[in-house]
Scaffold this motif. Structure first.
Motif, mmCIF file in Angstrom:
data_model
loop_
_atom_site.group_PDB
_atom_site.id
_atom_site.type_symbol
_atom_site.label_atom_id
_atom_site.label_comp_id
_atom_site.label_asym_id
_atom_site.label_seq_id
_atom_site.Cartn_x
_atom_site.Cartn_y
_atom_site.Cartn_z
ATOM 1 N N CYS A 6 9.788 -2.141 -7.798
ATOM 2 C CA CYS A 6 10.909 -1.956 -8.722
ATOM 3 C C CYS A 6 10.483 -2.337 -10.134
ATOM 4 O O CYS A 6 10.071 -3.470 -10.383
ATOM 5 N N LYS A 7 10.596 -1.395 -11.058
ATOM 6 C CA LYS A 7 10.325 -1.722 -12.456
ATOM 7 C C LYS A 7 11.482 -1.268 -13.336
ATOM 8 O O LYS A 7 11.293 -0.856 -14.469
ATOM 9 N N ASN A 8 12.671 -1.386 -12.780
ATOM 10 C CA ASN A 8 13.846 -0.948 -13.529
ATOM 11 C C ASN A 8 14.345 -1.998 -14.519
ATOM 12 O O ASN A 8 15.273 -1.729 -15.268
ATOM 13 N N CYS A 9 13.772 -3.206 -14.493
ATOM 14 C CA CYS A 9 14.126 -4.168 -15.548
ATOM 15 C C CYS A 9 12.902 -5.030 -15.825
ATOM 16 O O CYS A 9 11.899 -4.943 -15.131
ATOM 17 N N VAL B 159 11.539 -9.881 4.267
ATOM 18 C CA VAL B 159 10.987 -11.185 3.869
ATOM 19 C C VAL B 159 11.867 -11.729 2.738
ATOM 20 O O VAL B 159 11.918 -11.148 1.648
ATOM 21 N N GLU B 160 12.562 -12.823 3.029
ATOM 22 C CA GLU B 160 13.573 -13.324 2.099
ATOM 23 C C GLU B 160 13.018 -13.631 0.712
ATOM 24 O O GLU B 160 13.658 -13.394 -0.310
ATOM 25 N N SER B 161 11.791 -14.153 0.685
ATOM 26 C CA SER B 161 11.211 -14.530 -0.610
ATOM 27 C C SER B 161 10.681 -13.312 -1.365
ATOM 28 O O SER B 161 10.234 -13.427 -2.487
ATOM 29 N N MET B 162 10.710 -12.145 -0.723
ATOM 30 C CA MET B 162 10.130 -10.957 -1.364
ATOM 31 C C MET B 162 11.166 -9.886 -1.695
ATOM 32 O O MET B 162 10.871 -8.699 -1.701
ATOM 33 N N VAL B 163 12.416 -10.317 -1.952
ATOM 34 C CA VAL B 163 13.376 -9.367 -2.541
ATOM 35 C C VAL B 163 13.144 -9.389 -4.046
ATOM 36 O O VAL B 163 12.311 -10.142 -4.549
ATOM 37 N N GLY B 164 13.853 -8.570 -4.805
ATOM 38 C CA GLY B 164 13.675 -8.574 -6.250
ATOM 39 C C GLY B 164 14.187 -9.879 -6.852
ATOM 40 O O GLY B 164 14.961 -10.597 -6.220
ATOM 41 N N ILE B 165 13.766 -10.176 -8.079
ATOM 42 C CA ILE B 165 14.255 -11.392 -8.753
ATOM 43 C C ILE B 165 15.787 -11.360 -8.810
ATOM 44 O O ILE B 165 16.456 -12.368 -8.685
ATOM 45 N N CYS B 166 16.340 -10.153 -8.966
ATOM 46 C CA CYS B 166 17.802 -10.006 -9.031
ATOM 47 C C CYS B 166 18.427 -10.030 -7.641
ATOM 48 O O CYS B 166 19.651 -9.995 -7.516
ATOM 49 N N GLY B 167 17.609 -10.060 -6.603
ATOM 50 C CA GLY B 167 18.136 -10.055 -5.234
ATOM 51 C C GLY B 167 18.144 -8.675 -4.605
ATOM 52 O O GLY B 167 18.560 -8.523 -3.455
ATOM 53 N N ALA B 168 17.691 -7.657 -5.345
ATOM 54 C CA ALA B 168 17.715 -6.287 -4.786
ATOM 55 C C ALA B 168 16.833 -6.210 -3.547
ATOM 56 O O ALA B 168 15.693 -6.689 -3.547
ATOM 57 N N THR B 169 17.373 -5.605 -2.503
ATOM 58 C CA THR B 169 16.635 -5.485 -1.241
ATOM 59 C C THR B 169 15.740 -4.247 -1.264
ATOM 60 O O THR B 169 15.867 -3.381 -2.147
ATOM 61 N N ALA B 170 14.883 -4.168 -0.254
ATOM 62 C CA ALA B 170 13.984 -3.012 -0.144
ATOM 63 C C ALA B 170 14.795 -1.715 -0.089
ATOM 64 O O ALA B 170 14.425 -0.712 -0.714
ATOM 65 N N ASP B 171 15.912 -1.723 0.654
ATOM 66 C CA ASP B 171 16.715 -0.499 0.785
ATOM 67 C C ASP B 171 17.293 -0.067 -0.564
ATOM 68 O O ASP B 171 17.274 1.115 -0.909
ATOM 69 N N THR B 172 17.786 -1.046 -1.319
ATOM 70 C CA THR B 172 18.347 -0.717 -2.638
ATOM 71 C C THR B 172 17.262 -0.173 -3.561
ATOM 72 O O THR B 172 17.443 0.845 -4.233
ATOM 73 N N VAL B 173 16.131 -0.856 -3.574
ATOM 74 C CA VAL B 173 15.052 -0.462 -4.491
ATOM 75 C C VAL B 173 14.518 0.928 -4.127
ATOM 76 O O VAL B 173 14.363 1.802 -4.988
ATOM 77 N N MET C 213 20.828 8.309 -13.497
ATOM 78 C CA MET C 213 20.026 7.325 -14.235
ATOM 79 C C MET C 213 20.834 6.045 -14.454
ATOM 80 O O MET C 213 20.323 4.938 -14.304
ATOM 81 N N HIS C 214 22.111 6.194 -14.790
ATOM 82 C CA HIS C 214 22.945 5.029 -15.022
ATOM 83 C C HIS C 214 23.107 4.212 -13.739
ATOM 84 O O HIS C 214 22.927 2.994 -13.736
ATOM 85 N N ARG C 215 23.398 4.902 -12.658
ATOM 86 C CA ARG C 215 23.667 4.184 -11.417
ATOM 87 C C ARG C 215 22.448 3.466 -10.867
ATOM 88 O O ARG C 215 22.575 2.515 -10.091
ATOM 89 N N THR C 216 21.261 3.899 -11.296
ATOM 90 C CA THR C 216 20.043 3.229 -10.824
ATOM 91 C C THR C 216 19.508 2.242 -11.855
ATOM 92 O O THR C 216 18.444 1.650 -11.669
ATOM 93 N N HIS C 217 20.250 2.059 -12.945
ATOM 94 C CA HIS C 217 19.905 1.011 -13.917
ATOM 95 C C HIS C 217 20.156 -0.336 -13.259
ATOM 96 O O HIS C 217 20.953 -0.451 -12.337
ATOM 97 N N MET C 218 19.505 -1.364 -13.749
ATOM 98 C CA MET C 218 19.673 -2.703 -13.165
ATOM 99 C C MET C 218 21.166 -3.077 -13.058
ATOM 100 O O MET C 218 21.925 -2.908 -14.010
ATOM 101 N N GLY C 219 21.517 -3.507 -11.862
ATOM 102 C CA GLY C 219 22.839 -4.086 -11.680
ATOM 103 C C GLY C 219 23.992 -3.114 -11.605
ATOM 104 O O GLY C 219 25.122 -3.483 -11.896
ATOM 105 N N VAL C 220 23.762 -1.866 -11.253
ATOM 106 C CA VAL C 220 24.887 -0.930 -11.122
ATOM 107 C C VAL C 220 25.078 -0.603 -9.624
ATOM 108 O O VAL C 220 25.647 -1.403 -8.890
#
Ligand code: NFS
Length: 663
Positions: free
Chosen positions: A54-57, A68-82, A197-204
């Protein structure tokens, strides 16, 4: 974990022209993609290829490991979301490319209707059909007046904010109902790309089903919206393709002529060059330079556009673009947008060849820029050709693999398929449907999309041969079509050589190849219409999902291919790729590879080996045939007079005359 992508080495090049050229001293000095792959010597990044980078932010980039709990995104995004966000962005990028192309074609169409281009409205019947769809009056009106209104209405759909795109009305009713129920009917072309594009921006949007809903809406705006508009308006302006003989591969370059290759996508430029290449003034200039004339040849999808409509030869597909230049025999490669490798300008560094960029949206270091002006396109085309002719005398050492030139029969628009199978007096899809119902043709398979260097370059050939051997009719577009043309599968004789008995019989009767060239990637919209016509004709179910039809873009390279795949899936057609960037996200993968089927009647499939892809396609076709009840072997009953009288008396004979099909 999926295995890392395999990198092709140059000994896996099966295209004989490419191999022959790479063995020349002249080409050995040139750095190509093959060189770069060998030098890189590394497989693609696992996180990237599995969809979980993920390089959306700027808190990341984050590499995610599913579960792997420690390997979600810094924002908490899961593999499925990313993975879903990345997939959605691929669809948005692919859609943006097709739709921006389409917009330019619509603008060119408007300019043509206003008499501002050297082109004219050629297919008046199609103009009227489209006008009817848009509710535009035709009676007693001049063709240019109708075209202008149609063009302006079409252009407005790009920026439309509400409602639904007009072209959607062409889909089978059941499909339209599914889209409505799912809330995925595209409102406006641009709006769907922006919203993705908007919906895949960080935190949408962080729910993968919901992200994919927008991905479907966005892709449908591409296939049934912009791409279909582009194909139809381009046909109206430049003529709907009809079957033509042509040639393909590096051997189409000419020793004694000014070679100008046209590479990119928007046929406005290429069509203008075709006209200007026949201009007396240009021909005189070429002769003065010592050439016999001007030899235009296509590369990639622009190549497909002029191949389909004019029978202009194709010098090379995506994977061959550097090879075309490595010959040293090309005076200019004229490019516009999409699929042009930056390396082309480096390949020609020590040669007399110029790369001529023509579009303000697509420039490149070390290229010559001559802006193409759609309002003065003839003058632009002449300026470009004059520049190319000026290079002819400077041609140095060169090598053209002259015997690498293969015959193809192209030009299978959906109207042509209608005509070929139905004949002049009963143009319809009835004969195709009947042949599918009686099992002579098992089903229809589309082989579309790109090529790249991760796999050997005979993937399309292996798949196509297996399909036609099993009596599946193949429709091809894009660079896949060129790859199939290069191996001789687009000649009518290929039916005798490679097709199964019953497909061969149909092809021989009609005189068509077992692999039909349907056009460029934008022309995949022709396949949507062909599938719709098959549904409309009857006997094969009520929507695209019930048809024994399946698609693949096995060796996809461009994001456009994923947009195409998604609009086919959302339209009910099963699609199989060689790989997809989803495997790092378990639930999301399951949804893409299974779950989507519950919603649209079709889903994606992945198989890495070409034969497995072909087998999966045949299995998908067989599954549909079973469901339709057309797989039961019809028992041939020789009727005597008593039996005939019995039928006439209304008593009937079980199974006879219905092909064992459902009633
Ligand atoms: Ni399609 Fe055409 Fe070729 Fe792939 Fe590129 S040229 S639009 S994207 S590489 S098939």
């Amino acid at each position: 974990m999926a295995k890392p992508s395999r990198i092709a080495s140059s000994n896996e090049i099966t295209a004989s022209s490419t191999r022959e050229l790479l063995n020349q001293d002249l080409a050995k000095k040139v750095r190509t993609a093959y060189t770069r792959i060998e030098e890189r010597g590394m497989a693609a990044c696992l996180f990237g290829s599995q969809g979980t980078c993920c390089k959306n932010c700027n808190m990341g980039p984050c590499q995610i490991i599913d579960g792997v709990e420690s390997m979600v995104g810094i924002c908490g995004a899961t593999a499925d979301t990313v993975a879903a966000r990345n997939f959605g962005r691929i669809v948005a990028a692919g859609t943006s490319a097709h739709t921006d192309h389409a917009r330019e074609m619509v603008r060119g169409f408007i300019a043509t209707a206003k008499g501002q281009t050297p082109h004219e409205i050629k297919d008046v019947a199609k103009l009227h059909k489209m006008a009817q769809l848009f509710g535009i009056a035709t009676e007693g009106r001049d063709k240019n007046e109708i075209a202008l209104e149609l063009g302006e209405r079409a252009l407005a759909e790009f920026g439309q904010q509400d409602g639904i795109l007009t072209m959607l009305k062409r889909a089978p009713e059941k499909q339209q109902k599914i889209w409505k129920a799912k809330g995925v009917e595209p409102r406006g072309v641009d709006r769907e790309v922006v919203e993705m594009m908007h919906r895949t921006h960080m935190g949408v949007d962080q729910e993968y089903h919901n992200i994919m809903r927008q991905a479907s809406r966005c892709a449908l705006a591409d296939g049934w919206g912009a791409s279909m508009l582009s194909t139809e308006l381009t046909d109206i302006m430049f003529g709907t393709p009809v079957p033509k003989r042509a040639t393909i591969d590096l051997g189409v370059l000419r020793e004694d002529m000014v070679n100008v290759t046209v590479h990119g996508h928007e046929p406005l430029l290429a069509e203008s060059l075709c006209l200007a290449a026949e201009d007396e003034e240009m021909l005189a200039l070429a002769k003065k330079a010592g050439a016999k004339g001007i030899n235009l040849a296509g590369v990639c999808c622009t190549g497909n556009e002029i191949l389909m409509r004019r029978g202009i030869p194709v010098a090379g597909s995506f994977i061959q673009q550097e090879m075309v230049l490595a010959t040293g025999a090309v005076e200019a490669m004229v490019v516009d947008v999409q699929c042009v490798m930056q390396s082309v300008a480096q390949v020609v560094k020590d040669k007399h060849t110029d790369i001529i960029t023509t579009n303000y949206r697509a420039m490149m270091p070390d290229a010559v820029h001559i802006q193409f002006d759609e309002h003065d396109s003839y003058a632009s085309a002449k300026k470009i050709l004059t520049h190319a002719i000026g290079n002819f005398k400077k041609r140095g050492p060169h090598y053209i693999p002259k015997d690498k030139k293969f015959d193809v029969v192209v030009g299978f628009s959906h109207e042509t398929i209608n005509y070929m199978l139905g004949g002049r007096f009963r143009q319809s899809y009835r004969p195709l449907n009947d042949n599918i119902i009686n099992g002579r043709i098992r089903g229809v398979a589309a082989i579309v999309g790109c090529e790249h260097y991760k796999h050997a370059d005979n993937v399309h050939e292996i798949i196509a041969k297996e399909l036609i051997k099993n009596n599946v009719l193949v429709l091809a577009t894009g660079c896949a079509a060129q790859a199939l043309g290069r191996v001789g599968l687009m000649r009518p004789e290929a039916a005798t050589e490679f097709a199964g008995d019953s497909l061969r019989e149909v092809c021989e009767t009609v005189g068509m190849p077992p692999v039909l060239h349907v056009g460029s990637c934008v022309d995949n919209s022709r396949l949507l219409i062909a599938l719709t016509e098959m549904v409309r004709e009857g006997g094969l179910g009520n929507d695209i999902a019930e048809l024994p039809a399946v698609g693949t873009a096995p060796v996809w390279m461009s994001e456009k291919a994923v947009a195409i795949g998604q609009y086919f899936v959302a339209s009910g057609a099963h699609v199989i790729f060689q790989d997809l960037p989803i495997s790092g996200a378990k639930k999301f993968s399951e949804y893409i590879l299974k779950g989507l089927k519950e919603e649209y009647g079709a889903c994606w499939g992945v198989a890495s080996e070409p034969l497995d892809i072909a087998k999966a396609m045949i299995a998908a076709i067989e599954e549909k045939r079973e469901a339709l009840g057309i797989n039961k072997k019809k028992e041939r009953v020789l009727m005597d007079m008593a039996m005939r009288r019995e039928i006439e008396a209304g008593k009937g004979i079980g199974g006879a005359g219905c092909g064992g099909g459902k009633h």
